[in-house]
Motif scaffolding. Structure first.
Motif, PDB file in Angstrom:
ATOM      1  N   LYS A  31       0.858  -1.182   0.000  1.00 44.63           N
ATOM      2  CA  LYS A  31       0.000   0.000   0.000  1.00 44.63           C
ATOM      3  C   LYS A  31       0.893   1.230   0.000  1.00 44.63           C
ATOM      4  N   ARG A  72      -3.690  -8.271   5.305  1.00 49.39           N
ATOM      5  CA  ARG A  72      -5.106  -7.912   5.223  1.00 49.39           C
ATOM      6  C   ARG A  72      -5.620  -7.348   6.558  1.00 49.39           C
ATOM      7  N   HIS A  74      -4.058  -5.590   8.861  1.00 48.82           N
ATOM      8  CA  HIS A  74      -3.589  -4.245   9.190  1.00 48.82           C
ATOM      9  C   HIS A  74      -3.780  -3.232   8.064  1.00 48.82           C
ATOM     10  N   ARG A  75      -4.315  -3.652   6.930  1.00 53.28           N
ATOM     11  CA  ARG A  75      -4.465  -2.751   5.786  1.00 53.28           C
ATOM     12  C   ARG A  75      -5.324  -1.531   6.117  1.00 53.28           C
ATOM     13  N   ARG A  76      -6.438  -1.747   6.793  1.00 51.91           N
ATOM     14  CA  ARG A  76      -7.323  -0.626   7.139  1.00 51.91           C
ATOM     15  C   ARG A  76      -6.735   0.237   8.246  1.00 51.91           C
ATOM     16  N   ASN A  77      -5.995  -0.370   9.160  1.00 44.23           N
ATOM     17  CA  ASN A  77      -5.458   0.356  10.308  1.00 44.23           C
ATOM     18  C   ASN A  77      -4.350   1.323   9.936  1.00 44.23           C
ATOM     19  N   PHE A  80      -5.594   4.810   9.965  1.00 40.58           N
ATOM     20  CA  PHE A  80      -6.297   5.188  11.190  1.00 40.58           C
ATOM     21  C   PHE A  80      -5.691   6.439  11.827  1.00 40.58           C
TER      22      PHE A  80
END
Length: 173
Positions: A31, A72, A74-77, A80
């Protein structure tokens, strides 16, 4: 958590190993994350005036984009911290103006407020500043950004070890 220095060419997609920077497990993908920072001394300019601080912030800001491998889980975190600070900073600014300006405004209109009413705003300001400081110090963050690369702090030790091993193997060839 570990610290690693990445050269500019190591920040590109496909160079870093597919090991999650947060947990050290196998990463699904990478990412692109843009890091930015200012020199620490620059914030003293806020005491002088906001305009010199804004000019210095614009001129002295350093940015670097790193294509970080992330699992997957930790991708959204990863975003944050940015989201939290985007909400906290305007709230803190609003509270600062409330703590300073509200008593002056009410006093000029002849309204006298005493007791716990004005204790709540400074306490809330203190709590929000503490949360912002904790959020700012957590996760993967830059400690130095130069033309030659970026130093990241808060990466998983396994990720840092593998990057160093790959770097050593590259230079041994």
């Amino acid at each position: 958590m570990a610290q690693i220095r990445l050269q500019s060419d190591e920040c590109a997609r496909g160079y870093l190993p597919l090991v999650c920077v947060k947990c050290g497990q196998l990463a699904d993908d990478t990412k692109p994350v843009t890091f930015s920072m200012h020199p620490g001394w620059m914030h003293i300019l806020v005491l002088a005036c906001v305009v010199p601080w804004l000019v210095a912030a614009f001129l002295l800001r350093r940015t670097a984009t790193v294509d970080l491998p992330i699992c997957r889980k930790h991708r959204r975190n990863l975003g944050f911290k940015t989201a939290m600070l985007t909400v906290l900073v305007p709230a803190i600014v609003l509270l600062i103006f409330s703590v300073v300006g509200l008593p002056y405004l009410l006093n000029s209109r002849g309204i006298r407020v005493e007791g716990i009413a004005f204790c709540v705003l400074p306490m809330l300001l203190f709590v929000l500043l503490t949360i912002a400081a904790i959020v700012n110090r957590s996760g993967v963050r830059p400690t130095a950004i130069t033309d030659r690369g970026i130093t990241l702090k808060g990466v998983h030790p396994h990720f840092a070890d593998i990057v160093r091993e790959l770097r050593d193997a590259k230079y041994d060839e």
